[in-house]
Design a protein around this motif. Structure first.
Motif, PDB file in Angstrom:
ATOM      1  N   ILE A 157      -1.741  68.801  -6.941  1.00 48.97           N
ATOM      2  CA  ILE A 157      -1.245  68.107  -5.741  1.00 48.97           C
ATOM      3  C   ILE A 157      -2.392  67.769  -4.803  1.00 48.97           C
ATOM      4  O   ILE A 157      -2.530  66.631  -4.341  1.00 48.97           O
ATOM      5  N   VAL A 158      -3.250  68.760  -4.542  1.00 50.37           N
ATOM      6  CA  VAL A 158      -4.343  68.522  -3.605  1.00 50.37           C
ATOM      7  C   VAL A 158      -5.320  67.504  -4.199  1.00 50.37           C
ATOM      8  O   VAL A 158      -5.784  66.585  -3.504  1.00 50.37           O
ATOM      9  N   ALA A 159      -5.590  67.621  -5.490  1.00 55.51           N
ATOM     10  CA  ALA A 159      -6.554  66.710  -6.128  1.00 55.51           C
ATOM     11  C   ALA A 159      -6.036  65.278  -6.104  1.00 55.51           C
ATOM     12  O   ALA A 159      -6.769  64.348  -5.749  1.00 55.51           O
ATOM     13  N   VAL A 160      -4.777  65.084  -6.467  1.00 61.34           N
ATOM     14  CA  VAL A 160      -4.223  63.726  -6.476  1.00 61.34           C
ATOM     15  C   VAL A 160      -4.209  63.149  -5.062  1.00 61.34           C
ATOM     16  O   VAL A 160      -4.581  61.987  -4.848  1.00 61.34           O
ATOM     17  N   SER A 161      -3.818  63.967  -4.089  1.00 57.77           N
ATOM     18  CA  SER A 161      -3.782  63.478  -2.706  1.00 57.77           C
ATOM     19  C   SER A 161      -5.164  63.032  -2.264  1.00 57.77           C
ATOM     20  O   SER A 161      -5.336  61.942  -1.719  1.00 57.77           O
ATOM     21  N   LEU A 162      -6.158  63.882  -2.521  1.00 62.81           N
ATOM     22  CA  LEU A 162      -7.502  63.546  -2.068  1.00 62.81           C
ATOM     23  C   LEU A 162      -8.008  62.291  -2.759  1.00 62.81           C
ATOM     24  O   LEU A 162      -8.606  61.419  -2.123  1.00 62.81           O
ATOM     25  N   SER A 163      -7.715  62.164  -4.069  1.00 66.99           N
ATOM     26  CA  SER A 163      -8.239  60.974  -4.740  1.00 66.99           C
ATOM     27  C   SER A 163      -7.529  59.706  -4.274  1.00 66.99           C
ATOM     28  O   SER A 163      -8.155  58.656  -4.166  1.00 66.99           O
ATOM     29  N   LEU A 164      -6.238  59.815  -3.949  1.00 69.03           N
ATOM     30  CA  LEU A 164      -5.549  58.643  -3.407  1.00 69.03           C
ATOM     31  C   LEU A 164      -6.146  58.233  -2.062  1.00 69.03           C
ATOM     32  O   LEU A 164      -6.339  57.057  -1.780  1.00 69.03           O
ATOM     33  N   MET A 165      -6.453  59.246  -1.258  1.00 64.11           N
ATOM     34  CA  MET A 165      -7.041  58.939   0.052  1.00 64.11           C
ATOM     35  C   MET A 165      -8.412  58.304  -0.104  1.00 64.11           C
ATOM     36  O   MET A 165      -8.760  57.354   0.602  1.00 64.11           O
ATOM     37  N   PHE A 166      -9.170  58.817  -1.042  1.00 61.53           N
ATOM     38  CA  PHE A 166     -10.501  58.258  -1.284  1.00 61.53           C
ATOM     39  C   PHE A 166     -10.379  56.822  -1.786  1.00 61.53           C
ATOM     40  O   PHE A 166     -11.113  55.924  -1.354  1.00 61.53           O
ATOM     41  N   GLY A 167      -9.417  56.593  -2.676  1.00 59.00           N
ATOM     42  CA  GLY A 167      -9.181  55.243  -3.189  1.00 59.00           C
ATOM     43  C   GLY A 167      -8.825  54.283  -2.071  1.00 59.00           C
ATOM     44  O   GLY A 167      -9.339  53.159  -2.005  1.00 59.00           O
TER      45      GLY A 167
END
Lengths: 307, 393
Positions: A157-167
């Motif tokens: 969850i944290v990894a996907v959230s962070l990568s979406l934000m970075f994207g």
């Protein structure tokens, strides 16, 4: 100390949802100078669409007799649901907000509330009041580090959230459309005169915001697998607080404030009696806003504010 | 539309009864029973059970050609109002049924959160009401017109504290409850009191709360797990139980999690899944291994709706049968609603040793039945297995 580390893990997961949803509020605000109060309910719709896609894919895999791994279903579910939910956002913009673009801001804000209620009750009429149990797509694996417990779902969850934000950050900083969004947030009167079509930019913004909300919805279903039609209200309100706290229209601010809100809530419940959690958490936020009325990254608008 | 059709059918039956009795003139009194249930909102499964039980009861009455009071058969109409699982809507529903629909008797609301304020309305309007499922003492306290169909939390709290002590020999307990809802809050406090009576002050090592609609309990649960509690007691409804049990497991909780009668919904296991297997809770009846009238009810319900009825359905059934008994006991219906309501209330208070499918009941002065509690274990197949029965002394 153990409890401190454990609560950091807890807060990272909880803050991810606030951050992802707050981004949607903030993006729409920076373009249209209005808060889309239906955003919490778009999150709910995203979770339900995710539920439909996930169960559909599982049924399809079972019918075809293919041993499709759960993580693949999960990734596909997230991608397809984000895509589909973005159209919900586009539709809401077209039907709810565009006709009211020249109307007083208060009317547009009310529109959001009404669309929210329509989405909730529409869902209630369509699927009934029964709770849905989000399928557990991946087996929970619990890692114990010292006396801190972390599950693979939390990490995901944290990894996907962070990568979406970075994207999103890359999109806004590196692409032409991103540049148009940034320009619009500086001056919503001059930029349309420079050939940037607001009728394209606004749906795009809604689409991205709704896609992020859908991702949040599925991740939420993974962590808290009970879906109900009203699940988006409270979370939406609190994410709205995060969007304001981050500074209206600031993407980075919204993400950071989302996580901060998660931390404040979790730590308030840890340090003080949990009965006072929200009382203390939101008093702290009020205090922050007293000293930083524009939030962390917000600027006082030189042009006349429309809200 | 449905209401109209039902009304029409009842009207027709009523006409037939007229003819049979040889009464050709005069307006026939219809006995109206109001149901106040959470059809939508947080706990729709509870509303569904209430509705289905009420329909089954109405079917029986219609089959018998109406309700016999004295030597007259009266047609019966059931009015179902949705309280959306909200206190204010439950109050509105009661007011509407009493003043507009002119019901003789109200069954519901189910949860204490709605039953406490709605009971005040019924009592003010002097309309008898029975709440099948509300276990908080305040629902019936100082309200001569309000009754209940189940045991109370001051009884349930000690039952659970004693059970955990005897079964596991534990001395340290943690509690997690919703501070914004009357039922969990009341029961959490009764449990704490009973536990501290058994094991001394500070034996409840963590007493944590949250508010309705919360989904993340990680901070509270982390605290509980680090508090060296041996058992977690959580008197929550089925939607929260699923989240609490799963999150507790993920955060490393190893001990048993014990619940109260709010766990008894048919939905608990379908939402919670294997995480809940092996856990215990106290309730009003155990479906697995039931006999006699209880078994008949379960079989009939299951054949019709495809699942085993939960305690709410069974208690609603008993409450409706109690209402029926009280109305029959009055001996005659005058047609003057105020007078009839008073007569039914008095008949209700006189009921002794009523044989319900959830146990025998006799009402106390407060309108609360004296009856036994059942401890249920969620089996490894997800069924509610009878574990032991605890009766008041």
């Amino acid at each position: 100390m153990d409890l401190f580390l454990q609560n950091i893990v807890n807060a990272l997961q909880w803050g991810s949802f606030y951050a992802l949803i707050a981004l949607g509020y903030s993006m729409v605000y920076s373009i249209l100078m209005l808060f889309n109060f239906a955003h919490g309910d778009i999150f709910m719709v995203g979770a339900y669409i995710g539920f439909g896609i996930a169960t559909g894919l599982l049924a399809l895999a079972a019918m075809a007799g293919l041993p499709v791994p759960g993580w693949l279903v999960l990734v596909l579910t997230i991608i397809i649901s984000m895509f589909l939910t973005s159209f919900v956002g586009i539709f809401i913009e077209r039907v709810g907000y565009r006709p009211l673009r020249e109307a007083p801001r208060a009317s547009a804000a009310i529109t959001g509330l009404m669309i929210g209620i329509i989405l909730e009750t529409g869902n209630l009429a369509l699927l009934g009041a029964r709770r849905l149990s989000f399928p557990s797509l991946i087996d929970t694996v619990t890692f114990q580090i010292g006396s801190v417990y972390v599950t693979n779902k939390k990490i995901f969850i944290v990894a996907v959230s962070l990568s979406l934000m970075f994207g999103l950050h890359l999109f806004i900083q590196k692409t032409k459309w991103g540049m148009a969004m940034r320009a619009m947030s500086y001056d919503f009167q001059a930029v349309p005169l420079m050939g940037v079509s607001i009728n394209k930019l606004a749906p795009l913004t809604f689409a991205i915001g709704s896609g992020l909300a859908a991702a949040a919805g599925i991740l939420y279903g993974l962590a808290y697998p009970v879906l109900d039609p009203y699940m988006g209200i409270l979370l939406g309100w609190k994410a709205f607080v995060a969007a304001i706290l981050g500074g209206r229209g600031s993407i980075l601010g919204a993400a950071l404030a989302g996580f901060l809100l998660g931390f404040i809530e979790i730590f308030a419940a840890w340090i003080f009696p949990s009965t006072f959690r929200d009382l203390i958490a939101y008093s702290i936020i009020l205090l922050i806003l007293t000293f930083r009325p524009h939030g962390f990254f917000g600027q006082a608008h030189s042009t006349q504010l429309r809200l | 539309m449905k209401k109209m059709t039902t009304g029409l059918i009842i009207g027709l039956i009523g006409l037939l009864v007229f003819a049979a009795n040889g009464w050709c003139f005069g307006r026939k009194t219809v006995i109206k029973i109001g149901i106040n249930a959470p059809i939508t909102g947080d706990i729709p499964k509870v509303g569904e059970g209430t509705k289905y039980a009420a329909r089954m009861w109405l079917e029986d009455i219609e089959k018998a050609g109406g309700l016999t009071v004295g030597d007259t058969k009266y047609p019966v109409e059931v009015v179902i109002e949705d309280n959306e699982s909200k206190a204010e809507s439950a109050v509105k529903a009661n007011t509407k049924m009493i003043t507009e629909d002119e019901v003789l008797f109200i069954v519901g609301p189910q949860s204490s959160k709605q039953a406490i304020p709605a009971g005040a309305v019924a009592n003010n309007y002097e309309t008898p009401m029975i709440t099948p499922w509300s276990t908080n003492p305040d629902s019936t306290k100082d309200r001569p017109f309000v009754f209940r169909g189940c045991f109370l939390d001051p009884f349930q709290g000690p039952v659970l504290a004693n059970f955990i002590t005897e079964e596991f020999k534990f001395t340290k307990a943690a509690v997690l409850y919703d501070v914004a809802s009357d039922y969990p809050k009341g029961l959490a406090e009764f449990f704490k009191k009973a536990w501290e009576n058994l094991h001394g002050p500070d034996s409840v090592v963590a007493f944590e709360s949250f508010t309705t609609k919360d989904a993340d309990f990680s901070s509270q649960l982390s605290k509980i797990i680090k508090s060296d509690a041996q058992v977690l007691f959580t008197p929550q409804y089925y939607n929260e139980v699923a989240l609490i049990v799963q999150q507790a497991n993920e955060l490393g909780w190893k001990g048993p999690i014990v619940g109260s009668d709010s766990w008894g919904s048919a939905e608990t296991v379908s939402l919670c899944g294997e995480n809940c297997y092996g856990q215990f809770f106290s309730t009003h009846y155990a479906a697995a291994g039931a006999q006699g009238a209880t078994k008949d009810f379960i079989d009939r319900y299951q054949a019709k709706h495809g699942y085993v009825p939960d305690d709410v359905a069974a208690l609603t059934w008993d409450s409706l049968r109690l209402a029926q008994r009280a109305i029959e006991d009055t001996g005659k219906i005058t047609g003057k609603i105020k007078k009839d309501r008073k007569a039914v209330r008095d008949a209700m208070a006189r009921i002794k040793n009523f044989e319900g499918i959830t146990g025998n009941m006799t009402f106390t002065e407060e309108g609360d039945p004296v009856k036994c509690a059942v401890i249920v274990r969620i089996s490894d197949k997800g069924e509610y297995e009878f574990y032991k029965s605890v009766c008041p002394n």
